[in-house]
Design a protein around this motif. Structure first.
Motif, short mmCIF file in Angstrom:
data_model
loop_
_atom_site.label_atom_id
_atom_site.label_comp_id
_atom_site.label_asym_id
_atom_site.label_seq_id
_atom_site.Cartn_x
_atom_site.Cartn_y
_atom_site.Cartn_z
N UNK A 15 -33.30 19.38 55.16
CA UNK A 15 -34.23 20.51 55.14
C UNK A 15 -33.60 21.80 54.61
N UNK A 16 -32.33 21.79 54.33
CA UNK A 16 -31.67 23.01 53.86
C UNK A 16 -31.91 23.19 52.37
N UNK A 17 -32.52 24.33 52.03
CA UNK A 17 -32.81 24.63 50.62
C UNK A 17 -31.53 24.75 49.81
N UNK A 18 -31.54 24.13 48.65
CA UNK A 18 -30.43 24.26 47.73
C UNK A 18 -29.21 23.43 48.06
N UNK A 19 -29.26 22.67 49.14
CA UNK A 19 -28.09 21.90 49.55
C UNK A 19 -27.69 20.87 48.50
N UNK A 20 -28.65 20.09 48.04
CA UNK A 20 -28.35 19.02 47.08
C UNK A 20 -27.79 19.60 45.79
N UNK A 21 -28.41 20.63 45.28
CA UNK A 21 -27.93 21.25 44.03
C UNK A 21 -26.52 21.77 44.21
N UNK A 22 -26.25 22.42 45.32
CA UNK A 22 -24.91 22.96 45.58
C UNK A 22 -23.88 21.85 45.67
N UNK A 23 -24.21 20.79 46.40
CA UNK A 23 -23.27 19.69 46.54
C UNK A 23 -22.99 19.00 45.20
#
Length: 155
Positions: A101-109
């Motif tokens: 549910x954390x916004x931007x987590x996948x892109x950051x990782x």
């Protein structure tokens, strides 16, 4: 005071007084100020913008609190890994639903770690929390080596 300074102070005081008069007049007779063309600051719009900003700030407070709780949970989980009471895989199982549910987590990782799966991203996130728990570089290196071995098994 020299004449130049006295004139500057008088000009500043006059300008301040004029601005204050317009603000008070706007509070008393806003329509007259608009018709007269004296609303150079577009005060109603500025007030509405300020109120909008206040509402946006109020909506950010719960998000900030949630993020703080997630960070605290991540620190708690990595502490359990360090003490040996939790494996990296079990920690990922626990943290994964929260991170979804954390916004931007996948892109950051993906950007920072080049992960190929969400679970690997969660594992990398947890491993990155290690310095918050262990201050000793030697202990960090040993634990990082151990965690990298566990990480290799996560798909």
């Amino acid at each position: 005071m020299t004449n130049a300074r006295r004139a500057g102070a008088t000009s500043a005081a006059t300008l301040f007084g004029l601005a204050l008069t317009i603000v008070f007049a706007h509070a008393i007779a806003p329509e007259w100020i608009r018709r007269a063309g004296l609303d150079v600051w577009n005060l109603p719009s500025a007030i509405a913008d300020g109120q909008t900003a206040d509402r946006e700030l109020a909506s950010l407070n719960p998000q900030e609190e949630q993020l703080f709780q997630e960070i605290t949970l991540g620190d708690s989980i990595i502490a359990q890994i360090v003490t040996g009471s939790l494996s990296l895989e079990a920690a990922v199982d626990e943290m994964e639903p929260i991170m979804r549910n954390r916004r931007g987590f996948v892109i950051t990782m993906r950007q920072y770690f080049g992960i190929s799966s969400f679970r690997q991203g969660v594992a990398r996130y947890l491993i990155s929390r290690l310095p918050r728990i262990l201050n000793d570089p030697v202990q960090q290196a040993a634990m990082r080596t151990h965690l990298e071995q566990e990480y290799a098994r996560i798909k």
